[in-house]
Design a protein around this motif. Structure first.
Motif, mmCIF file in Angstrom:
data_model
loop_
_atom_site.group_PDB
_atom_site.id
_atom_site.type_symbol
_atom_site.label_atom_id
_atom_site.label_comp_id
_atom_site.label_asym_id
_atom_site.label_seq_id
_atom_site.Cartn_x
_atom_site.Cartn_y
_atom_site.Cartn_z
ATOM 1 N N GLN A 1 0.832 -1.206 0.000
ATOM 2 C CA GLN A 1 0.000 0.000 0.000
ATOM 3 C C GLN A 1 0.867 1.257 0.000
ATOM 4 O OE1 GLN A 1 -2.920 -0.409 3.172
ATOM 5 N NE2 GLN A 1 -4.205 -1.661 1.834
ATOM 6 N N TYR A 2 2.008 1.185 0.687
ATOM 7 C CA TYR A 2 2.920 2.343 0.725
ATOM 8 C C TYR A 2 3.405 2.678 -0.690
ATOM 9 C CZ TYR A 2 6.331 5.519 2.885
ATOM 10 O OH TYR A 2 7.042 6.635 3.273
ATOM 11 N N LEU A 3 3.567 1.643 -1.516
ATOM 12 C CA LEU A 3 4.041 1.862 -2.887
ATOM 13 C C LEU A 3 2.927 2.275 -3.845
ATOM 14 C CD1 LEU A 3 6.556 -1.072 -3.585
ATOM 15 C CD2 LEU A 3 6.883 1.003 -2.272
ATOM 16 N N THR A 4 1.683 1.958 -3.488
ATOM 17 C CA THR A 4 0.641 2.087 -4.520
ATOM 18 C C THR A 4 -0.553 2.951 -4.147
ATOM 19 O OG1 THR A 4 -0.388 0.054 -3.709
ATOM 20 C CG2 THR A 4 1.173 -0.174 -5.527
ATOM 21 N N LEU A 5 -0.855 3.066 -2.869
ATOM 22 C CA LEU A 5 -2.045 3.829 -2.486
ATOM 23 C C LEU A 5 -1.761 5.323 -2.514
ATOM 24 C CD1 LEU A 5 -3.878 2.202 0.541
ATOM 25 C CD2 LEU A 5 -4.835 2.836 -1.666
ATOM 26 N N LYS A 6 -2.801 6.105 -2.794
ATOM 27 C CA LYS A 6 -2.594 7.556 -2.797
ATOM 28 C C LYS A 6 -2.262 8.039 -1.381
ATOM 29 C CE LYS A 6 -7.165 9.390 -1.869
ATOM 30 N NZ LYS A 6 -8.170 10.371 -2.212
ATOM 31 N N GLU A 7 -1.671 9.212 -1.307
ATOM 32 C CA GLU A 7 -1.224 9.766 -0.030
ATOM 33 C C GLU A 7 -2.380 9.857 0.972
ATOM 34 O OE1 GLU A 7 1.187 13.762 1.477
ATOM 35 O OE2 GLU A 7 0.463 13.608 -0.581
ATOM 36 N N LYS A 8 -2.069 9.577 2.253
ATOM 37 C CA LYS A 8 -3.051 9.601 3.338
ATOM 38 C C LYS A 8 -4.351 8.892 2.957
ATOM 39 C CE LYS A 8 -0.866 13.611 5.288
ATOM 40 N NZ LYS A 8 -0.643 15.026 4.977
ATOM 41 N N PRO A 9 -4.279 7.595 2.707
ATOM 42 C CA PRO A 9 -5.460 6.853 2.274
ATOM 43 C C PRO A 9 -6.521 6.784 3.374
ATOM 44 C CG PRO A 9 -3.658 5.358 2.792
ATOM 45 C CD PRO A 9 -3.091 6.733 2.846
ATOM 46 N N THR A 10 -7.759 6.839 2.966
ATOM 47 C CA THR A 10 -8.861 6.619 3.906
ATOM 48 C C THR A 10 -9.105 5.126 4.029
ATOM 49 O OG1 THR A 10 -10.489 6.649 2.143
ATOM 50 C CG2 THR A 10 -9.964 8.763 3.162
ATOM 51 N N LEU A 11 -9.954 4.773 4.961
ATOM 52 C CA LEU A 11 -10.323 3.374 5.125
ATOM 53 C C LEU A 11 -10.956 2.854 3.837
ATOM 54 C CD1 LEU A 11 -10.325 1.123 7.169
ATOM 55 C CD2 LEU A 11 -12.527 1.932 8.004
ATOM 56 N N ALA A 12 -11.803 3.675 3.242
ATOM 57 C CA ALA A 12 -12.460 3.275 1.990
ATOM 58 C C ALA A 12 -11.424 3.001 0.899
ATOM 59 C CB ALA A 12 -13.434 4.363 1.548
ATOM 60 N N ASN A 13 -10.365 3.847 0.819
ATOM 61 C CA ASN A 13 -9.306 3.611 -0.163
ATOM 62 C C ASN A 13 -8.656 2.253 0.065
ATOM 63 O OD1 ASN A 13 -8.230 7.033 0.287
ATOM 64 N ND2 ASN A 13 -9.599 6.219 -1.296
ATOM 65 N N ARG A 14 -8.418 1.943 1.328
ATOM 66 C CA ARG A 14 -7.733 0.681 1.648
ATOM 67 C C ARG A 14 -8.602 -0.516 1.272
ATOM 68 N NH1 ARG A 14 -3.008 1.577 4.424
ATOM 69 N NH2 ARG A 14 -2.887 3.537 5.557
ATOM 70 N N ILE A 15 -9.900 -0.390 1.531
ATOM 71 C CA ILE A 15 -10.813 -1.497 1.180
ATOM 72 C C ILE A 15 -10.885 -1.654 -0.343
ATOM 73 C CG2 ILE A 15 -13.205 -2.292 1.282
ATOM 74 C CD1 ILE A 15 -13.343 -1.007 4.096
ATOM 75 N N ASP A 16 -11.008 -0.540 -1.031
ATOM 76 C CA ASP A 16 -11.011 -0.582 -2.499
ATOM 77 C C ASP A 16 -9.757 -1.268 -3.027
ATOM 78 O OD1 ASP A 16 -13.386 0.718 -2.595
ATOM 79 O OD2 ASP A 16 -12.555 2.687 -3.108
ATOM 80 N N TRP A 17 -8.631 -0.903 -2.406
ATOM 81 C CA TRP A 17 -7.350 -1.469 -2.828
ATOM 82 C C TRP A 17 -7.364 -2.988 -2.681
ATOM 83 C CZ3 TRP A 17 -3.548 -4.386 -0.476
ATOM 84 C CH2 TRP A 17 -2.300 -4.429 -1.110
ATOM 85 N N PHE A 18 -7.879 -3.451 -1.550
ATOM 86 C CA PHE A 18 -7.948 -4.896 -1.321
ATOM 87 C C PHE A 18 -8.785 -5.588 -2.373
ATOM 88 C CE2 PHE A 18 -6.330 -4.702 3.033
ATOM 89 C CZ PHE A 18 -5.533 -5.829 2.990
ATOM 90 N N ILE A 19 -9.939 -5.014 -2.623
ATOM 91 C CA ILE A 19 -10.854 -5.641 -3.578
ATOM 92 C C ILE A 19 -10.193 -5.700 -4.956
ATOM 93 C CG2 ILE A 19 -13.090 -5.387 -4.726
ATOM 94 C CD1 ILE A 19 -14.001 -4.076 -1.957
ATOM 95 N N ALA A 20 -9.557 -4.598 -5.333
ATOM 96 C CA ALA A 20 -8.868 -4.565 -6.626
ATOM 97 C C ALA A 20 -7.767 -5.616 -6.674
ATOM 98 C CB ALA A 20 -8.291 -3.169 -6.880
ATOM 99 N N GLN A 21 -7.012 -5.729 -5.575
ATOM 100 C CA GLN A 21 -5.940 -6.727 -5.511
ATOM 101 C C GLN A 21 -6.492 -8.142 -5.716
ATOM 102 O OE1 GLN A 21 -2.885 -5.015 -5.832
ATOM 103 N NE2 GLN A 21 -2.134 -6.568 -4.430
ATOM 104 N N MET A 22 -7.577 -8.414 -5.023
ATOM 105 C CA MET A 22 -8.186 -9.749 -5.081
ATOM 106 C C MET A 22 -8.659 -10.061 -6.490
ATOM 107 S SD MET A 22 -7.773 -10.939 -2.116
ATOM 108 C CE MET A 22 -8.805 -12.402 -1.983
ATOM 109 N N ARG A 23 -9.216 -9.056 -7.141
ATOM 110 C CA ARG A 23 -9.772 -9.265 -8.473
ATOM 111 C C ARG A 23 -8.686 -9.343 -9.539
ATOM 112 N NH1 ARG A 23 -14.718 -5.202 -8.046
ATOM 113 N NH2 ARG A 23 -16.207 -6.594 -7.033
ATOM 114 N N ALA A 24 -7.692 -8.458 -9.422
ATOM 115 C CA ALA A 24 -6.788 -8.246 -10.555
ATOM 116 C C ALA A 24 -5.715 -9.316 -10.701
ATOM 117 C CB ALA A 24 -6.128 -6.883 -10.456
ATOM 118 N N ASN A 25 -5.220 -9.828 -9.624
ATOM 119 C CA ASN A 25 -4.103 -10.769 -9.754
ATOM 120 C C ASN A 25 -4.003 -11.668 -8.528
ATOM 121 O OD1 ASN A 25 -2.244 -9.715 -7.664
ATOM 122 N ND2 ASN A 25 -2.276 -7.875 -8.918
#
Lengths: 222, 222
Positions: free
Chosen positions: A161-185
């Protein structure tokens, strides 16, 4: 958002931390750039470095504390490149991925290391400010080998997440990131551990947090 | 008391500061040790360095701020030598002679450089503490070329005292030092300026200070 991870470690093959980071990075679109390997004789290619900076949005210095700052190779890179890079760096982000052999809690007044990591990192913070970059809170990895399997997983996710999430991520950003991770690869899975359970656990905790916050907000309104 | 001045400056011939320091050092028994000249290829001779450390009582890192810390060559020296030098350094003193192109008053909250010089020097302070050395207040030289002739003289004296006077000198130590300097050699004179007047002025001020203090002490007793 593309991260350039400028790694400085003179004995990287012996570093469990750096092996861990390198594997974790596979799940991202970040670029791994190890200075000691690239420039064993210290002859830094300025044009190439400027091109790399230009092509990335977040610049990360990744190193172990050597006498409370980066190893000499990264300092050489700074002394060679930064004075020419103000255009390439302006408006971008500077992050630090720091590894320490001493527990993080020792970096405080009265601790074994006396000063905070933030104090030791002042030169980097000032570099970011001077070059009109945004300075990210550092990612600190202390005593990696002593950590539990669960903690290591947490740290892996946090690193990605440090490498890929936008600066100061919200909880919603982190959840979105997880879902994308699960789906994409399935890179996370391929590292050798099924992370299904961890993710479900994380998302459930997140859901609880959101429910708590909603409840509190309702209370405040009444 | 013998000082080892470990100088790091990649373009020392262009540095008025370093020329000034080198001339000023002639009046002392300190050792000038310029890393970039000694090790142009960065191959540091560990045995020689340890021998030098052993032979001196006060170790001084002398450098211009390059991105808020020492140039890469000094960092390389630190990374190479310090882990082997705890015996050689224990109980000794560590000083910093720092030159900056920016005025010293800019190093504060709200100043152009945001943080204090003490904050930027935390890694060196911590190194001293870790190696059981005594950390001296840094000698800072800012914007040397803009200073008046009188100020330059003051700074020359202060530099020589930084290399030769015992830690936290009293006024009496400083006066003794002057008298010894006047008697023992004419190095100060040989730099090209009669310093007679400056010395008399300094000693008179010192005498006044002592008289003031004596008066205050007498008042307190009554």
């Amino acid at each position: 958002m593309k991260s350039l991870v400028i790694v400085s470690h003179p004995a990287i093959d012996t570093s469990l931390n750096q092996q861990f980071f390198k594997e974790a990075m596979n799940g991202t679109n970040a670029t791994w750039h190890h200075l000691e390997e690239m420039y064993p004789d210290g002859q830094i290619d300025l044009a190439l470095e400027l091109q790399l900076l230009k092509e990335h949005d977040r610049i990360i210095f990744q190193f172990p504390f050597y006498w409370y700052s980066a190893p000499a190779h990264l300092k050489l890179w700074q002394d060679t490149v930064l004075e020419h890079a103000s255009l390439e760096l302006r408006g971008k982000e500077l992050g630090i991925v720091l590894t320490t052999g001493v527990a993080e809690k020792e970096y405080q007044s009265g601790g074994k290391e006396e000063y905070t990591i933030s104090e030791f990192l002042r030169p980097y913070q000032r570099i970011a400010n001077k070059l009109m970059m945004s300075f990210l809170p550092p990612y600190v990895m202390s005593q990696f080998m002593y950590q539990s399997k669960e903690k290591k997983w947490e740290r892996l996710i946090a690193y990605q997440q440090y490498l890929t999430l936008k600066e100061k991520p919200t909880l919603a950003n982190r959840i979105d990131w997880f879902i994308a991770q699960m789906r994409a690869n399935d890179t996370l899975k391929s590292i050798g551990e099924p992370m299904q359970e961890y993710v479900i656990d994380y998302l459930e905790k997140a859901k609880e947090d959101i429910e708590d916050l909603t409840f509190t907000l309702r209370e405040l309104k009444e």
